[in-house]
Design an enzyme around this catalytic site. Sequence first.
Site, PDB file in Angstrom:
ATOM      1  N   PRO A  89      20.830   9.429 -23.123  1.00 36.84           N
ATOM      2  CA  PRO A  89      21.759   9.861 -22.083  1.00 36.84           C
ATOM      3  C   PRO A  89      21.181   9.731 -20.678  1.00 36.84           C
ATOM      4  O   PRO A  89      20.267  10.462 -20.313  1.00 36.84           O
ATOM      5  CB  PRO A  89      22.057  11.323 -22.425  1.00 36.84           C
ATOM      6  N   GLU A  90      21.677   8.779 -19.937  1.00 31.79           N
ATOM      7  CA  GLU A  90      21.385   8.676 -18.519  1.00 31.79           C
ATOM      8  C   GLU A  90      22.674   9.079 -17.802  1.00 31.79           C
ATOM      9  O   GLU A  90      23.599   9.576 -18.439  1.00 31.79           O
ATOM     10  CB  GLU A  90      20.962   7.238 -18.170  1.00 31.79           C
ATOM     11  N   HIS A 113      19.005  20.709 -36.874  1.00 27.26           N
ATOM     12  CA  HIS A 113      18.859  20.210 -35.506  1.00 27.26           C
ATOM     13  C   HIS A 113      19.912  20.800 -34.573  1.00 27.26           C
ATOM     14  O   HIS A 113      19.974  20.446 -33.399  1.00 27.26           O
ATOM     15  CB  HIS A 113      18.957  18.690 -35.484  1.00 27.26           C
ATOM     16  N   ARG A 145      15.376  15.377 -31.599  1.00 29.85           N
ATOM     17  CA  ARG A 145      14.042  15.141 -31.048  1.00 29.85           C
ATOM     18  C   ARG A 145      13.576  16.257 -30.113  1.00 29.85           C
ATOM     19  O   ARG A 145      12.415  16.312 -29.754  1.00 29.85           O
ATOM     20  CB  ARG A 145      14.015  13.790 -30.336  1.00 29.85           C
TER      21      ARG A 145
END
Length: 277
Positions: free
Chosen positions: A2-3, A94, A113
Amino acid sequence: MPELPEVETVRRHLACALSGRRLHRVRARRNDLLKGGWHCRALERELTGRTVGEIGRRGKNLIIGLSNGAVLLAHLGMTGRLCVTDAEAPTDQHTHLIADLSDGRRLVFRDPRRFGHLELCADGRPGESETLRNVGLDAMADAFTARRLAEMLAGRTAPVKAALLDQRCVAGIGNIYACEAMFRAGISPQAPCGELSEEQVRRLHRAIRRVLAEAIAAEGTTIADYVTGAGVPGRFGERLRVYGREGERCRRRGCAGVIERIVQSNRSTFYCPACQR
DNA sequence: ACAACCTCCTGGGGGC
DNA sequence: TGCCCCCAGGAGGTTG
């Protein structure tokens, strides 16, 4: 990853699916994903009963307005997702935050992550938060002009690529769009910041704005597992000109170059040695 | 002050 | 087939 365009796509989704809903049961599962000194129980207490207002964004950060002036900040890191799902949708280890909403759906933060994080600003002063205090001008903000970019680059010896990735200068550009913007501007990723001409800085500024605007319109780039709010991959991946294209022919008309991959500050840079100088 | 590294983390892929 | 190692990178920290 995600940018800015991917985060903007998430923001638009949340503005539809989350704004106006009340959070009526909140479960947070990991203290280490909370910034600002929060722990799960206190965060749950503070969020419960709040109504979601406007959803904003600065760089890669989501800014979720809440009733009583509080603000929830969210950074998605590499693999983070923040979305509104049906209450029956399964969760796993997660899934780090679940908030049941007044409309029967739920807000879910999932990040395998765990490079992402959440931070609550109960005082409503997000600019001074751990999350935002080092974040510079948003790359799509009106105030981010070619002149401002020139000021940010002036006198620095670091490669341009490193400056574009530095969120304290201009916020929202990550590895993919840094590569793409430099390609479009025809500037070598290894060029020292301070050596760019005025014209090159103007080209770089224009390239940044254009590539981000096009990517927003395409709902982002899906490399591994990012999906839009609707759960479909972003469509910008097919329009990448250098990122992930090592060994392939340059897409610029009339250029016979081959895309190369180099490593800069431990990160892959893709570029065309023939048209980026 | 600035630049160049290192660290965190997991899933997926390649090699053997 | 299975296992191990490497790789992806955002951002803060440390070192020089």
